[in-house]
Design a protein around this motif. Structure first.
Motif, mmCIF file in Angstrom:
data_model
loop_
_atom_site.group_PDB
_atom_site.id
_atom_site.type_symbol
_atom_site.label_atom_id
_atom_site.label_comp_id
_atom_site.label_asym_id
_atom_site.label_seq_id
_atom_site.Cartn_x
_atom_site.Cartn_y
_atom_site.Cartn_z
ATOM 1 N N ILE A 228 0.803 -1.222 0.000
ATOM 2 C CA ILE A 228 0.000 0.000 0.000
ATOM 3 C C ILE A 228 0.840 1.278 0.000
ATOM 4 O O ILE A 228 0.290 2.370 -0.153
ATOM 5 C CB ILE A 228 -0.961 0.028 1.204
ATOM 6 N N ASP A 274 -6.509 0.752 -6.112
ATOM 7 C CA ASP A 274 -6.101 2.135 -6.360
ATOM 8 C C ASP A 274 -7.070 2.720 -7.377
ATOM 9 O O ASP A 274 -6.950 2.507 -8.581
ATOM 10 C CB ASP A 274 -4.669 2.155 -6.894
ATOM 11 N N TRP A 281 -3.904 3.821 -2.316
ATOM 12 C CA TRP A 281 -4.664 2.587 -2.195
ATOM 13 C C TRP A 281 -5.804 2.724 -1.194
ATOM 14 O O TRP A 281 -5.669 3.376 -0.162
ATOM 15 C CB TRP A 281 -3.740 1.435 -1.776
ATOM 16 N N ARG A 479 -5.230 -5.062 -8.943
ATOM 17 C CA ARG A 479 -4.279 -4.223 -9.666
ATOM 18 C C ARG A 479 -4.246 -4.654 -11.122
ATOM 19 O O ARG A 479 -4.489 -5.812 -11.452
ATOM 20 C CB ARG A 479 -2.884 -4.320 -9.056
#
Length: 563
Positions: A228, A274, A281, A479
């Motif tokens: 993070i 994100d 994050w 991600r």
């Protein structure tokens, strides 16, 4: 005339009898047991125009525990690198692997009780082959860690006396040594062989330095793991019912958030994402208790993101799903009960048009997202909390909340409660299949668990999110890198040959940039310029993810290297 009147009345009553019928609603009690109740006069759900039929060889029936039933679905993973996913089922005290024809490949006993959550799958030792980890428990006693190689050989088998492991394992490299650790929560008692809290074990069963992270009360979720702060090391999120913790890779708490008895952190394992693509994050999750809510927090500080939390009307055990649709993130969360039970939000907490869905039963399994009809727009696929005539429901919705009736709902045998629609390619044809996990709950030794597969006939590239926590390693880190979660696809682009032992050619496009990642997310190759082929001779045998930059579009493709 009298005869016609009687006939009309009879027809009316027949229609009413069809339109409403008794149903079985499932719910979870405070001991984690699936309970059922009969609900009379439930309106019929919409029926599919042309319902999908089970694939040849399915459904399959297996034994189950008399009290506790499996939840959070299955794992679908290509164990033997042949291009087809195997089905990995944790049921009772067994781990069973099934191929796409409905044939059992192997089955192994599990130590320490019964497996209530699905296994995790990843390359633990960085040798190019996948390993499987399954945790066990039995109520508030027993527990065990079970690791197998892809052929079913036992690699680790440890009983954690009186430390039930009621979660999925998370497989992540915490110490950056190139090998993944097994991260899990244990509900230890005074007589337990290991402490309560968050554990991080290597493949030999040794605790990583700094762990366990001990907790004052019952750990209650599958941990979530992500980097993070972009320092190259992973952080962990775990909780008890009353406290949410952010823990660094050394086992030290970064912060904790007290629920103050207003709500409870449990079962709804969060995701880290994100939203802006700027390295900021967020933690997305849900709470139940006296003040149930859906939340988004700053992952580094724990502060609520502006616009959150969102109170809801009922408890929830539903884990969140977060995906990217047309360049924007969407958050999907369900709740129990009836009424407003299914929500779609944007990152700022605005409810999407057409939501929440007002339904007569809750949605508490994991929520899948894929383009199931090939129209270029994603659909949402969910389980449902009730069944009728011995069959459950897998339902599908457009992003505007309109129910999909072409091929849906699927009607597998048994309850779909607490499970969802697992997506993968189990027959190696390059197309998606849906695999369901269902069960009967009569608290009987004869209660079966069912596995059923349905062919979607849509390409694998249409899948966005199709398993518990979004990936078989259960990290919960959303991600757009090696996982491909939520990424855009370049139409018609593929790798050939695949599997490969030398040169791999890009068909359908020339890429400006190519990055190759191994299964733990490490970049092992990078090419720039007008890339039309990739030399993989230097790579070990195993599964890789190739990220292509084609114009303004990114695509991540799976590649198998087999020398």
């Amino acid at each position: 005339m009298k005869r016609l009147l009687i006939l009309a009345i009879a027809m009316m009553w027949t229609l009413l009898a069809v339109a409403q019928r008794p149903a079985t609603r499932a719910y979870l009690d405070d001991q984690g047991r699936v309970m059922t109740e009969t609900v009379d006069g439930v309106p019929m759900l919409p029926l599919a125009k042309e319902g999908l039929a089970p694939m040849p060889g399915f459904p399959l029936s297996f034994g189950s525990n008399t009290t506790y039933k499996p939840m959070r679905g299955l794992a679908l993973a290509d164990l033997n690198n042949d291009g087809a996913d195997e089905i990995l089922l944790s049921h009772n005290d067994q781990l069973t692997v099934i191929d796409g024809h409905g044939v059992v490949v192997w089955s192994q006993p599990l130590v320490g009780g019964m497996a209530q959550y699905p296994p995790a799958v990843a390359d633990l030792d960085n040798d190019g082959d996948l390993e499987i980890v399954a945790l066990t428990a039995y109520g508030n006693a027993r527990g065990g860690v079970n690791v197998f190689d892809r052929y079913g050989a036992v690699m680790l088998s440890v009983v954690t006396n009186n430390n039930p492991l009621i979660c999925s394992p998370v497989l992540a490299d915490l110490d950056n040594d190139g090998r993944r650790e097994i991260v899990f929560c244990g509900r230890g008692k005074a007589s337990a062989s290991i402490a309560p809290g968050v554990h991080a074990w290597n493949l030999q069963g040794d605790e990583l330095e700094g762990f366990p992270f001990e907790m004052p009360s019952t750990p209650a979720i599958t941990p979530t793991v992500a980097d993070i702060d972009d320092d190259g090391f992973l952080e962990l999120f775990a909780s008890t019912t009353g406290m949410l913790y952010c823990i660094d890779h050394t086992g030290t708490a970064r912060y904790s958030i007290d629920a103050q008895d207003a709500y409870k952190y449990s079962y709804q394992s969060p995701l880290v994402v994100d939203f802006e693509g700027e390295g900021k994050w967020s933690l997305v999750g849900a709470c139940h208790g006296d003040n149930p809510n859906h939340y988004v927090r700053d992952a580094q500080t724990g502060d609520y993101r502006e616009g959150w939390p969102k109170p809801v009307d009922a408890w929830t055990y539903s884990a969140p799903t977060v995906v990217k649709n047309d360049g924007q993130y969407a958050l999907f969360l369900g709740v129990s009960g009836e009424g407003n039970v299914f929500y779609q939000y944007d990152p700022d907490g605005r409810v999407a048009p057409g939501f929440p869905l007002n339904l007569n039963s809750g949605i508490e399994g994991f929520i899948s997202v894929a383009d199931i009809d090939g129209d270029g727009v994603n659909e949402i696929v969910t389980s449902f909390n009730w069944m009728d005539e011995g069959e459950g429901y897998i339902r599908a919705w457009e992003l505007d909340g309109t129910e999909v009736l072409d091929g849906f709902p699927l009607r597998p045998q048994g309850l779909t409660f607490m499970n969802g629609a697992n997506f993968g390619d189990i027959d190696g044809d390059g197309n998606l299949e849906i695999v369901t996990l269902t069960y009967v709950q009569n608290f009987s030794p004869d209660d079966p668990v069912y596995v059923t597969a349905y062919a979607l006939n849509q390409p694998v590239a249409n899948l966005v999110y199709g398993t518990y926590k979004g990936s078989n390693d259960r990290m919960g880190w959303i991600r757009e890198t090696s996982t491909g979660v939520g990424g855009h696809e370049a139409e018609g682009v593929f790798l050939y040959p695949n599997p490969s032992n030398g040169l791999v050619y890009l068909k359908g496009a020339v890429a400006e940039k190519v990055e190759v990642f191994n299964v733990i997310g490490q970049r092992v190759l990078e090419l720039q310029g007008a890339v039309e082929k990739i030399n993989v001779e230097v790579l070990k045998n195993g599964i890789y993810f190739v990220r292509l930059q084609v114009g303004s579009v990114e695509q991540t493709l799976k590649l198998i290297v087999n020398h």
